[in-house]
Design a protein around this motif. Structure first.
Motif, short mmCIF file in Angstrom:
data_model
loop_
_atom_site.label_atom_id
_atom_site.label_comp_id
_atom_site.label_asym_id
_atom_site.label_seq_id
_atom_site.Cartn_x
_atom_site.Cartn_y
_atom_site.Cartn_z
N GLU A 13 0.75 -1.32 -0.21
CA GLU A 13 0.11 -0.01 0.11
C GLU A 13 0.71 1.37 0.11
OE1 GLU A 13 -2.10 -1.18 3.41
OE2 GLU A 13 -3.46 -2.47 2.20
N GLY A 14 2.03 1.07 -0.24
CA GLY A 14 3.00 2.09 -0.19
C GLY A 14 4.22 1.97 0.17
N ILE A 15 5.36 2.68 -0.11
CA ILE A 15 6.62 2.54 0.13
C ILE A 15 7.26 3.17 1.47
CG2 ILE A 15 7.41 1.84 -2.01
CD1 ILE A 15 8.64 4.73 -2.11
N ASP A 24 7.51 -0.31 -9.38
CA ASP A 24 6.33 0.59 -9.93
C ASP A 24 5.95 1.48 -8.65
OD1 ASP A 24 6.70 -0.45 -12.46
OD2 ASP A 24 4.91 -1.67 -12.17
N GLN A 25 5.74 1.12 -7.32
CA GLN A 25 5.28 1.75 -6.42
C GLN A 25 6.25 2.92 -6.15
OE1 GLN A 25 2.51 1.51 -4.84
NE2 GLN A 25 2.20 -0.24 -3.67
N GLU A 62 6.60 5.43 -8.78
CA GLU A 62 5.42 6.48 -8.69
C GLU A 62 5.66 7.47 -7.44
OE1 GLU A 62 1.79 4.28 -7.96
OE2 GLU A 62 2.11 3.27 -9.95
N GLU A 63 6.47 7.26 -6.68
CA GLU A 63 6.82 8.25 -5.62
C GLU A 63 7.87 9.21 -6.02
OE1 GLU A 63 5.67 8.86 -2.56
OE2 GLU A 63 4.11 7.04 -2.80
N GLY A 64 8.16 8.99 -7.29
CA GLY A 64 8.99 10.25 -7.93
C GLY A 64 10.61 9.83 -8.17
N TYR A 65 10.95 8.68 -7.80
CA TYR A 65 12.21 8.12 -8.25
C TYR A 65 12.38 7.87 -9.52
CZ TYR A 65 12.97 7.80 -2.91
OH TYR A 65 13.04 7.97 -1.63
#
Lengths: 77, 372
Positions: B53-55, B83-84, B87-90
């Motif tokens: 559900e998120g990193i 992918d997660q 999506e956080e901008g890395y």
């Protein structure tokens, strides 16, 4: 031996991470104390389901392997 | 979407000494048992099921200024997690294709040097620490301690355009499944095993005996009986220049005598091989073992080798003068045995023939054939 289950989740044929993703979602729909039976064929599910149950606080009541299908009974905390 | 990297590309980076950051998303038990290692490799573990559900659980550990390589067991969860993170901008996030399964199987050929009329190559199975060899001279070739993934050797052979005539195993392996018999059959070559290791073997093979010599083009391979890891363990001396030690002598450790259940019986053999037979050989021989345990044993070019004379100075296992202390070192407080080592031995004897997927599972994990 069979364990009472309130719901059965079929993850046969699913590859990692789907069995855990689906199990997590299904657990959200259960009430505390209810048991989910998960059926999976991905070998990795064996150790991952155990590790996930530990870290999430749910109880892995029993696991078994029948004809290549891994079965897990997980009781919601 | 994140990108992918093959284990071959990753191997190159690690051998180059590039700084590599890995997020291993397998469960912690599997991670603790066995992971990707390298001189400049930093690896952290967070199971994928904590990251669905998120990193957040790993956010403050991820570097912003270098690539992030994500690995799992087979490549599915790592893609999901990569992918997660993406999506956080890395920007620089890669899923390692095929996961630890592919990592365990990749073979990297490294040229060791010249032999009469040709050359000798070492295949480094970096994910498991197994080493196998290709010796080619005037269009003929021999292979030693071939692993199960024979397609990878075949690709290499096609490039080299050499005809395989001999396939040798130094001993009956307990940590990995031999591809020797299968490769020999496909190439119409002869498959050689030491007979003392092969009493229960279920197929036809050629017997290797102490002092036997084999001509490969202009090169000569000589068998030297060197028991101790197993009762049949045999070394091969190539052109009086290279010493293929199998699992008897490694760069920073020595063989363990217990994998066929006979530690006590074989200690004296191991002692005699290491402290007498090998000692009579010339110090200039380049030792080429069948395994390595840590990346520290690897040279800058990715090869694993050292002169015998250097090992007699630096390898602790060759410098235990007291026989009783030696016996204790190699028979007490041994590391855990390799995963599935009994089933692997039975497979190598031809007693059982597991499906490929099962063979893969049996080999997962480190090799653990040595004592230090």
């Amino acid at each position: 031996m069979s364990v009472h289950s309130d719901k059965v989740l079929d993850c046969k044929g699913d590859a990692c991470p789907m069995p855990i993703v689906k199990t997590k979602k299904a657990m959200d729909g259960l009430n505390s104390g209810e048991v989910l039976e998960v059926q999976a064929t991905d070998k990795g599910a064996k150790s991952d389901m155990t590790a996930w149950a530990n870290s999430s606080g749910h109880e892995l009541v029993q696991s078994a392997e029948e004809d290549g299908v891994l079965k897990f009974w997980i009781k919601k905390s | 979407m994140s990108d992918a990297i093959s284990v071959k590309e990753l191997t190159k980076k690690i051998i180059n000494g590039d700084s590599v950051f890995i997020l291993d998303v397998r469960n912690t038990g599997d991670f603790d048992d066995w992971k990707i290692e390298g001189e400049n490799v930093e690896v952290i573990n967070q199971p994928y099921f904590d990251l669905l559900e998120g990193i957040d659980p790993v956010m403050d550990k991820l570097p912003k200024d270098q690539p992030i390589y994500v690995v799992c067991a087979k490549g599915g969860s790592s893609e999901f997690v990569a992918d997660q993170i993406n999506e956080e901008g890395y920007e620089n996030v890669y899923s390692i294709e095929g996961g630890m399964k592919a990592w365990s199987e990749h073979l990297e050929p490294v040229k060791i040097g010249e032999v009469a009329g040709g050359s000798i190559y070492q295949f480094v199975r970096i994910g498991k620490g197994c080493l196998s060899y290709f010796i080619e001279s005037n269009g003929e070739a021999a292979m030693v301690d071939v692993n199960r993934m024979i397609e990878q050797y075949e690709d290499f052979l096609n490039e080299k355009d050499a005809k395989i005539t001999h396939v040798f195993d130094t001993h009956l392996h307990a940590d990995h499944i031999s591809g020797g018999k299968k490769l020999a059959e496909q190439k119409n070559a002869a498959y050689y095993l030491p007979p003392k290791d092969a009493e229960e073997v279920q197929f036809e093979y050629e017997k290797v005996r102490d002092g036997d010599e084999y001509k490969i083009g202009e090169t000569t391979i000589k068998a030297l009986y060197s028991p101790g890891h197993t009762i049949g363990s045999t070394s091969y001396i190539v052109d009086d220049k290279y010493l293929l030690t199998g699992d008897i002598l490694f760069i920073d450790s020595i063989g363990r005598p217990d994998l066929a259940g006979k530690a006590a019986d074989w200690v004296a053999d191991l002692r005699e091989t290491l402290y007498q037979r090998y000692k009579e050989l010339t110090d200039d021989l380049i030792v080429l073992p069948a395994h390595y345990m840590t990346i520290k044993e690897m040279n800058d070019d990715g090869s694993v080798s050292a002169k015998l004379g250097v090992l007699y100075k630096e390898n602790h296992g060759l410098n235990i003068s007291d026989e009783d202390e030696f016996r204790k070192t190699v028979s007490e407080n041994l590391p855990p045995q390799p995963n599935s080592y009994q089933e692997i031995r039975e497979t190598n004897m031809g007693k059982v023939s597991p499906e490929e997927e099962e063979q893969r599972e049996m080999e997962i994990g480190p090799n653990r054939c040595a004592v230090r």
